[in-house]
Design an enzyme around this catalytic site. Structure first.
Site, PDB file in Angstrom:
ATOM      1  N   ASP A 162      43.548  44.405  71.666  1.00 30.37           N
ATOM      2  CA  ASP A 162      44.331  43.789  72.729  1.00 30.37           C
ATOM      3  C   ASP A 162      43.663  42.512  73.248  1.00 30.37           C
ATOM      4  OD1 ASP A 162      46.504  43.774  74.437  1.00 30.37           O
ATOM      5  OD2 ASP A 162      46.242  45.877  75.020  1.00 30.37           O
ATOM      6  N   ASP A 217      54.927  42.448  75.720  1.00 28.42           N
ATOM      7  CA  ASP A 217      55.222  43.880  75.565  1.00 28.42           C
ATOM      8  C   ASP A 217      56.741  44.104  75.605  1.00 28.42           C
ATOM      9  OD1 ASP A 217      52.553  44.246  75.504  1.00 28.42           O
ATOM     10  OD2 ASP A 217      52.446  45.553  77.264  1.00 28.42           O
TER      11      ASP A 217
END
Ligand code: GLA
Length: 510
Positions: A162, A217
């Site tokens: 991430d 996202d």
């Protein structure tokens, strides 16, 4: 005069050669060229879309693994599974990563062994910054090599990294360093970069990893958002030229089967992800799926176009009113995929032309509907397709009336483990079976040379199943012995390489 012209021609030829050689050089730098991993888009399950950080724990991962097998998803090709930001490790005082045993009592290596024994591959998660997004776990910044070594020791096969808490870091540099850490750790690993498009990874990440997020996202935990799914689709579609075997655009995990979506939306979403050759990482609760969700997620004909060995990302080739016609996705048998997506609230009637899929106008064509599982044809000229509001028609169009499926590889285990008594010469044997759930038989898998002297592997075939017989000759000193077996194969119709097959062999001499 002739000589003067020659003098000009030769340098131009040299310049052109140099230009073309340079233009082609990125393909020679693909990370997947060396490890053979993810030559079709990775398939699996990650908990984040449904669960967020809570309640991720060992029980959830194990129950989900069992549901994945029971529902038929494993047989359809879903293989990578594990905690996302699942609060599964911390850093101890010496700087080393340690498993969170309160949540994962088997430890992270134990969880990996559990998954491998069921023919699944192990996915883990971390962050390129100082901490993960929720700050509940340490990031890799400043610990890149030791952390990638820990992931290798836990036997991860896939790692998503991430981009939270990375102020001042450069994506290409940070992710390249992590790649170097993975290579130094020596375990073949699928590297999923997750910078949400920051640093434009589609321009450089094929040399670093195997897939990269292109967008924000797709949803917050438990909250599927159709609007965000459409936004991610639009952004990802434009990047089609960057995708191919071993290097994929990733518009995020699936929302198929999450609450709030209609059956038509689930089908449309899944069709778009198949058409874009996007990774198929399910994000719903696999323990509680409706029959319709299972049917959509395990539709092998739709999955077949996603897992096509050519690895082309389809794109919108034209619009007809509100309807989008997606094509440009040639498949391994010479057929073509075509998707009509009708986002409008009224039905759409669309004429699909042979030209939409690059066939000459006079060609008699067979059309396979991948949701109805019906073939029609031969059609001469255009084919009329009616699509309900918010729904899709996902088609395969071919000059032939057969529609073979590409390989779908399913193993009974990815680990063979042996125990032997010290200094006692013995021959121990364990088999691993590997099945092709696509059409047709495959050539025999070829095991890479370079195995340690205590291990030999032979491969035999019976129909669509191949058996890897692992023979261990002991008489060794006390200790732990480990090898990773690699085997390679080619899809026979296209002649293209298939993703390399890897599994672990452990020998405990006591
Ligand atoms: C980011 C990623 C998500 C998920 C979460 C975990 O938002 O993009 O996919 O991994 O972090 O915190």
């Amino acid at each position: 005069m002739k000589l003067a012209r020659m003098a000009i021609v030769i340098p131009i030829a040299i310049i052109l050669f140099v230009i073309f050689a340079t233009a082609e050089s990125p393909t020679t730098k693909l990370r997947a060229d060396a490890d053979g991993l993810a030559l079709t888009p990775p398939m699996g399950w990650y908990p984040w879309n449904e669960f967020g950080q809570e309640p991720q724990n060992e029980t959830l991962i194990k129950e989900t693994a069992e549901a994945l097998v029971r529902s038929g998803m494993k047989d359809a090709g879903y293989v990578y599974i594990g905690p996302d930001e699942g609060i599964c490790f911390s850093r101890d005082a010496s700087g080393k990563l340690t498993s969170n045993l309160a949540r994962y009592p088997s430890g992270l290596r134990g969880l990996g062994d559990y998954l491998h024994a069921r023919g699944l591959k192990y996915a883990l998660y971390t962050d390129a910054g100082a901490r993960t997004c929720s700050k509940a776990m340490p990031g890799t910044k400043g610990h890149e090599f030791e952390d990638m070594k820990a992931f290798a020791e836990w036997r991860a096969d896939y790692v998503k990294i991430d981009w939270c808490n990375t102020e001042g870091q450069n994506p290409e540099q940070a992710y390249s360093k992590l790649r170097d850490g993975q290579l130094a750790a020596g375990r073949p690993i699928v590297f999923s970069l997750c910078s949400w498009g920051d640093g434009e990874p589609w321009k450089w990440a094929a040399a670093v990893g195997h897939l990269w997020r292109t967008t924000a996202d797709i949803c917050g935990p438990g909250k599927a958002s159709w609007a965000q799914a459409m936004e991610n689709t639009g952004a990802n579609e434009k990047l089609c030229a960057a995708a191919g075997p071993g290097h994929w655009n990733d518009p995020d995990m699936l929302i198929t089967g999450m609450s709030g979506l209609s059956e038509a939306q689930n089908r449309s979403f899944f069709s778009l992800w198949c058409m874009m050759a996007s990774p198929l990482i399910a994000g719903n609760d696999l323990r509680n799926m409706t029959a319709s969700t299972i049917e959509i997620l395990t539709n092998r004909e739709a999955i077949g176009i996603n897992q096509d060995p050519l690895g082309v990302q389809g794109r919108i080739v034209r619009r007809d009113g509100a309807a989008e016609i997606w094509a440009g996705k040639r498949l391994f048998d010479g057929s073509q995929a075509l998707l009509v997506f009708n986002p409008a609230s009224a039905p759409a009637q669309v004429e699909v032309t042979p030209g939409d899929v690059g066939f000459e106008e006079s060609a008699p064509l067979y059309v396979r509907d991948l949701w109805k599982h019906e073939t029609t044809g031969p059609h001469a000229g255009n084919v009329r397709v009616t699509v309900a509001p918010g729904d899709v028609a996902l088609l395969r169009i071919s000059k032939a009336d057969s529609f073979p499926l590409p390989p779908i590889i399913v193993a009974d285990s990815y680990r063979a483990d042996f125990r032997a008594r010290v200094n006692t010469p013995q021959e121990l044997i364990k088999a691993i079976t590997v099945r092709n759930n696509g059409s047709g038989a495959l050539p025999l898998w070829k095991v890479r040379a370079g195995l340690p002297s205590w291990l030999s592997v032979t491969v035999s075939q019976s129909g669509s199943t191949q058996t890897f017989t692992n023979t261990v000759s002991t008489g060794l000193a006390k200790g732990h012995y480990h090898a990773v077996v690699r085997a390679d194969n080619r899809e026979p119709l296209s002649g293209l390489p298939m993703s390399a097959l890897y599994y672990d062999v452990d020998l405990e001499v006591e």
